[in-house]
Design a protein around this motif. Structure first.
Motif, mmCIF file in Angstrom:
data_model
loop_
_atom_site.group_PDB
_atom_site.id
_atom_site.type_symbol
_atom_site.label_atom_id
_atom_site.label_comp_id
_atom_site.label_asym_id
_atom_site.label_seq_id
_atom_site.Cartn_x
_atom_site.Cartn_y
_atom_site.Cartn_z
ATOM 1 N N ALA A 1 -2.536 -0.696 4.388
ATOM 2 C CA ALA A 1 -3.736 0.097 4.091
ATOM 3 C C ALA A 1 -3.310 1.473 3.595
ATOM 4 O O ALA A 1 -2.187 1.919 3.837
ATOM 5 N N ALA B 114 0.872 -1.178 0.000
ATOM 6 C CA ALA B 114 0.000 0.000 0.000
ATOM 7 C C ALA B 114 0.903 1.220 0.000
ATOM 8 O O ALA B 114 1.542 1.534 1.003
ATOM 9 N N ARG C 193 -0.797 -5.604 8.334
ATOM 10 C CA ARG C 193 -1.772 -5.363 7.266
ATOM 11 C C ARG C 193 -1.475 -4.017 6.621
ATOM 12 O O ARG C 193 -1.214 -3.038 7.314
#
Length: 240
Positions: free
Chosen positions: A205, A141, A203
């Protein structure tokens, strides 16, 4: 879950903000728990940022790092305390990062807009499977022009082939972009972020970055493309 932006630039290389301005922005204009300062070929910004953050008791942790130019593309070196040589093979650079106690992330993978590690290199490293000569994570990302155009393809190939832990970062050169890409991880500290990467529990994002005047964006691109040559000239001058 904590939030970290692991790819930030300051005026030490090609960012528009000083180290001090970046820290103040992170403290008062973001909800980040961890940042990494990764100026091109230069750890001075990250070391200075960590020192100042500790002295001023900022609420976030700072990881010193650098974005290193290899023959195959850029590599983010995090948790390093000294400059590492540029323009080496990626395998050599990965080994040096790990020998220095750092971790290595592939930024804006596959991108043709800036120096980036490509699929052939990532496939080769996977097949080689040699300890210490691997990426620890991959930046999936990145809302910059370099990251957006190939992010979906990199994410698909990572899920199918490379299976590296995912990180998100802004690759910010302007304060308005800081925190527009981030890594979510269990915990709040730099040490917990590092452990989460090792455990594969991160993660990636991102959101659309805030607008920056077109003139400043263009100037930033021009300034950015000269960052590594300027550092090389300084290094050569210091050897005389």
């Amino acid at each position: 879950m904590g939030k970290a932006d692991l790819h930030l630039h300051t005026r030490v290389s090609d960012g528009f903000a000083t180290v001090e301005e970046l820290l103040e922005w992170v403290e008062h204009a973001t909800d980040l728990d961890v940042i990494a300062v990764t100026d091109h070929e230069d750890v001075r910004g990250g070391l200075r940022a960590r020192e100042l953050a500790a002295r001023r008791s900022y609420r976030f942790d700072v990881i010193p790092g650098a974005e290193i130019t290899t023959l195959q593309g850029h590599v983010l070196a995090l948790f390093v305390e000294r400059d590492l040589p540029s323009f080496r093979g990626v395998e050599s650079t990965l080994a040096m990062i790990h020998d220095a106690g750092g971790i290595a992330i592939a930024p804006h993978p596959l991108s043709w807009l800036t120096r980036s590690v490509g699929r052939r290199t990532l496939d080769s490293l996977r097949e080689r499977a040699e300890a210490g000569v691997q990426f620890d994570a991959i930046e999936l990302a990145n809302p910059s022009p370099a990251g957006v155009r190939t992010g979906a393809k990199a994410a698909r190939l990572n899920a199918e082939l490379w299976r590296l832990p995912a990180t998100g970062s802004s690759d910010a050169h302007h304060l308005e972009h800081v925190g527009s890409g981030w890594t979510e991880f269990p915990g709040r500290t730099a040490a917990e972020l590092r452990q989460a990467i090792a455990d594969g529990t991160t993660r990636a994002a991102m959101r659309h970055p805030s607008a920056v005047p077109a003139g400043r964006l263009a100037l930033g691109l021009a300034w950015g493309y000269t960052a590594t040559p300027r550092k090389v000239v300084r290094m050569l001058g210091g050897r005389r």
